[in-house]
Design a protein around this motif. Sequence first.
Motif, PDB file in Angstrom:
ATOM      1  N   ILE A  15       0.919  -1.034   0.011  1.00 39.03           N
ATOM      2  CA  ILE A  15      -0.011   0.013  -0.022  1.00 39.03           C
ATOM      3  C   ILE A  15       0.851   1.283  -0.183  1.00 39.03           C
ATOM      4  O   ILE A  15       2.279   1.037  -0.037  1.00 39.03           O
ATOM      5  N   SER A  16       0.185   2.275   0.053  1.00 41.52           N
ATOM      6  CA  SER A  16       1.086   3.576  -0.198  1.00 41.52           C
ATOM      7  C   SER A  16       1.431   4.107   1.151  1.00 41.52           C
ATOM      8  O   SER A  16       0.903   3.662   2.322  1.00 41.52           O
ATOM      9  N   THR A  18       1.248   6.875   2.269  1.00 43.69           N
ATOM     10  CA  THR A  18       0.347   7.823   2.958  1.00 43.69           C
ATOM     11  C   THR A  18      -0.869   7.136   3.640  1.00 43.69           C
ATOM     12  O   THR A  18      -1.247   7.430   4.662  1.00 43.69           O
ATOM     13  N   THR A  19      -1.082   5.834   3.112  1.00 42.58           N
ATOM     14  CA  THR A  19      -2.230   5.019   3.827  1.00 42.58           C
ATOM     15  C   THR A  19      -1.496   4.354   5.082  1.00 42.58           C
ATOM     16  O   THR A  19      -2.207   4.647   6.330  1.00 42.58           O
ATOM     17  N   LYS A  22      -1.729   7.306   7.447  1.00 44.99           N
ATOM     18  CA  LYS A  22      -3.070   7.420   7.898  1.00 44.99           C
ATOM     19  C   LYS A  22      -3.520   6.542   8.785  1.00 44.99           C
ATOM     20  O   LYS A  22      -4.298   7.029   9.883  1.00 44.99           O
ATOM     21  N   VAL A  30      -9.389   5.233   5.943  1.00 47.55           N
ATOM     22  CA  VAL A  30      -8.620   4.033   5.677  1.00 47.55           C
ATOM     23  C   VAL A  30      -9.619   2.985   6.555  1.00 47.55           C
ATOM     24  O   VAL A  30     -10.014   3.177   7.468  1.00 47.55           O
ATOM     25  N   THR A  34      -7.339  -2.597   6.882  1.00 47.36           N
ATOM     26  CA  THR A  34      -5.932  -2.107   6.334  1.00 47.36           C
ATOM     27  C   THR A  34      -5.178  -1.472   7.958  1.00 47.36           C
ATOM     28  O   THR A  34      -3.970  -1.866   8.114  1.00 47.36           O
ATOM     29  N   LYS A  35      -6.014  -0.618   8.548  1.00 47.45           N
ATOM     30  CA  LYS A  35      -5.400  -0.288   9.766  1.00 47.45           C
ATOM     31  C   LYS A  35      -4.954  -1.461  10.610  1.00 47.45           C
ATOM     32  O   LYS A  35      -3.786  -1.365  11.358  1.00 47.45           O
TER      33      LYS A  35
END
Lengths: 339, 339
Positions: A15-16, A18-19, A22, A30, A34-35
Amino acid sequence: MKETTLKQIAETLGISITTVSKALKNYSDVSPKTKQAVLDLAHSLQYTPNSFAVNLRTKESKTIGLIIPEVVHHFFSSVINGIIAEAEQHGYLVIILQSNESLELEKKQVALLLNKRVDGIIISLSNESNHDAHLKEILQREIPFVQFDKISKLIPSSKVLINDQKAAFEAVEHLILKGCKKIAHIRGPVNPQNAIDRFIGYKKALEQYNIPFDSRLVYTCKNVTFEEGKMFAKEMVSQHPDVDGVFVITDLVAVGVLAYFNEVQIQVPQQIKVIGFSNWFMSQVITPKLSTVDQPSYEMGVTAFNLLLQEIQSKKDSQSFEPQVIELNTKIIERESTL
Amino acid sequence: MKETTLKQIAETLGISITTVSKALKNYSDVSPKTKQAVLDLAHSLQYTPNSFAVNLRTKESKTIGLIIPEVVHHFFSSVINGIIAEAEQHGYLVIILQSNESLELEKKQVALLLNKRVDGIIISLSNESNHDAHLKEILQREIPFVQFDKISKLIPSSKVLINDQKAAFEAVEHLILKGCKKIAHIRGPVNPQNAIDRFIGYKKALEQYNIPFDSRLVYTCKNVTFEEGKMFAKEMVSQHPDVDGVFVITDLVAVGVLAYFNEVQIQVPQQIKVIGFSNWFMSQVITPKLSTVDQPSYEMGVTAFNLLLQEIQSKKDSQSFEPQVIELNTKIIERESTL
């Protein structure tokens, strides 16, 4: 140090950056899945978010800095306890730095706190501090700032104080009303404003009661210790055996004075009366019990933190904040040493 | 906060960010003229290098963290002074955090220090600390780590200690050799290893001299204060008027015991002998002067810092470091309270 970066986490999870960032900051855009993946990986990689990075969003570290000259005097340990108790209630941690009465160290410590991006700074100045560029720096950076006890008058921060002149005046007046005619003063070092003010209070009380001021009756502490109390007591009675009262800068030193008088069997209060300052709890344990000026140390800590918190809040709300000066009350505590 | 960035400096001077960064770090491949221009601009823009960024190169913050349970006892303020004096000589600043004897706060403070990337951590544990995941975290992160005085035995860090069992044994033996037959113990809280060890030393001395152990003669402090000393002294003489000796966890509490005995005119040492622990300077000022165990507090601070420094150096040189346990000597100081 085993450290990893946002980049490694991003690459590992595909993933990026930035993600990842975040996710670590718990942003709502998000997905929970993913978190969780980011947090799990960050945890297993022992990733510590850089405190500066975290602060970019909230601009808060929930940490304040406290610089004090020393912790040996009960006064300062009691102020610390007041600050910590109040800070904890509001979710703040307190970083304490001890300047050891050194201006050089105090300057480094201010720089460190600015560098560590604390939310606010509380200071009681070292005895050497006759220089204030480092204090101006705090104001220029617009970091919430409170001075207490040993302050620089010229720096327009919030301040928590007692009225040292008035308190010292009352202590010396107490000796005079008890019948003392020749009163010595064991004073604090030359720089700190509170030592200067207590000395002025001493002089004003003599003046008010028409007792001539004699500079030979003034002894100046360098380190404000028990040992200096013993030393000056000895010097004083050998040079001026007719002194019948002494006002001492703080209880720790006054206890040294009493220890010497006990050793050489000088009767207190019959031959000489002694009054201290600060109301250290030990002053009521020794023989004779020491008369003193009660200085509200714990309350001073609580008040200093609350002033700082007001300024931190104002800054967060982008409101202007007018520095406040709060003066706490003192009172004379009469015990055996001035009966 | 008025802050600026490397980028602004780079754009203003028309040079690359890398050059700005190198100039601020005093790299040799940047011309003196450029360095000066960068420094001047950084200064006038009040640029603070982010401490994390600075550390990327040297991996050092020249800052260590110290977590202590409290500063009211002279023992801790004296250890602090030893650590600070030694740290300053080696160019380190000391961030002090006071856990107020709270495990919850201690955990947060460890997290804060790890987050602020200190070069090493020195801890004396809170009385509540019967949990050590936060201490293991320090080891896992390979942050140099020294425990002193109140330690977790199971955590394999360097440690600076006294032999509390032996010291307590000697204190109680001193009372026995002075003729005491029924000896009480005012002990510290249940968790800290040093309170446990002093209690074991008390029991062992009784056993060695064939004095039966009686758990009703053991009083357990919660906060280790002067007030608790007064309270337990009162309880003790009303419940067990025939107690003729008492060993007290620390001088501050022992001074409370003496204060109560003075108040109700119980003669020390004639009716009851009292021995404390730590050799607080006040113990020789009160009446009667308190016998005690001398505990080298300033030296403990100096030793703890030097152990930490060795580990920091080893880490810098990528050498392995074997944690060390250093035991400092104690000795019995006989004064009036056990004559």
